[in-house]
Design an enzyme around this catalytic site. Sequence first.
Site: not given
Ligand code: GDP
Length: 448
Positions: A12, A15, A39-40, A237
């Site tokens: 989370d 990515k 999940g994206h 992950q």
């Molecule tokens: P993953 O599981 O690593 O792929 O995480 P995600 O790409 O689903 O990101 C998780 C959440 O963090 C998403 O809702 C993004 O929009 C949010 N997000 C990503 N970068 C930032 C950031 O720099 N600031 C904020 N506030 N939210 C972010």
Amino acid sequence: MNVIVVGAQWGDEGKGKVVDLYSAKADYIVRYQGGNNAGHTLVVNGKKTVLHLIPSGILHPGKTCLIANGVVFDPEVFFEEIESLVQSEAFRDHSGNPTQPHHVVRVSERAHVILPYHRTLDQLRENHASKLSGAGGKIGTTGRGIGPAYEDKVARRGIQVIDLLRPDVLRAKLKRTLEEKNVLMKHHFDAPLLELEPLFELCLRLGERLRPYVADVRGVLVHALQHKKPILFEGAQGTLLDVDHGTYPFVTSSNTVAGGALTGSGVGPGVPVQVIGITKAYTTRVGTGPFPTELEHVDPELAQKIRKIGAEFGATTGRPRRTGWLDLVALKYAVEVNGITGLALTKADVLQNFDHIKVCTSYRLAGNTLYELPSSGEDLEKVEPAYEVLPGWGSYNPREIHSPADLPQELRDYMRFIEDFLHVPIVLMSTGPGREETLVISDPFQAS
Ligand code: GDP
């Protein structure tokens, strides 16, 4: 140059955004481990699409998306995702005409298949485990059959994609695996027995539908490498959830570390590659397991504040994530175990207007100072984090940030602190949640 993107914490980390950005620069985008537990969320023309299995590069026209051998592949989920994508921009050629999805997506013949009995077993096992406690207790799986499918793979009773295209082989393999599963169903779970024929028929139908997508993905990648086409390896992950190097047993069933990109796709270690580790400016963890810098028991109000501002709730389950300060001991471990060459820092905006920011730089355990992550999960559970306290960075407007120089000085100092501690540069900075709120400091695809 090729790029591997890995989560440097417990997942989370954000990515999706980085992968989306880097996908534009690559010709091939490869998922190499995990399954549809990633999940994206992608928004194209106002329409939200959630992808769990297909690489998010699918929304960039002209890219080839590969699901490689290291993934456990659920064909039913795959077809659901294809169906939702067919309605979107993803399958349009340059003139806006519909194209065939199987021109751009390939699944490895060697990938192991998740079948309905894997999902059933996952749920039965999780329910069963929740009645136990301690290390034998709930792992917090997503119930999508990923763990059981990996178990079958390692136990050499898995069904591979290629088997779905070979009825005789398929029937024999299914028969063998069901015999064993049914002992478990009957005597361990007291659940209904699994039937061979309906399962066999389902597999044949799925196989026929899958046929145009099936390929020797390793061969496709070798060809791409020979022609110096840039490849993005999209990790799912996070490092500390790696089955070998994570906080076992509270881990996922695959190798989430960068090495997994090699074994999970069939390219050798000589491939020119940059490894980009994604980390938040703080730390979160979903579910149970050790988490040294967790704030919940120290300052529940602050834990809740970070959770609320950072929207730290599970995307599918809404489950609150545990929150804490950045842990540089754990991050240093992630740098080492992945061979991280550049970091992407996300969510610093969440810590805006904090008086001070803490960063864990060592642990205390039984009167000793530790600079390395202990191997024992029990020890990691007991360590006390030792912090450096840095000044907060007030606030900034992500829209006004066009270069690192536009960031508040205290935030730049924070970034420098991380870089100096880890000896790795921050190559990308996510300044806010929006797609455009991203500062590219240097481009790993251009690295020499
Ligand atoms: P993953 O599981 O690593 O792929 O995480 P995600 O790409 O689903 O990101 C998780 C959440 O963090 C998403 O809702 C993004 O929009 C949010 N997000 C990503 N970068 C930032 C950031 O720099 N600031 C904020 N506030 N939210 C972010």
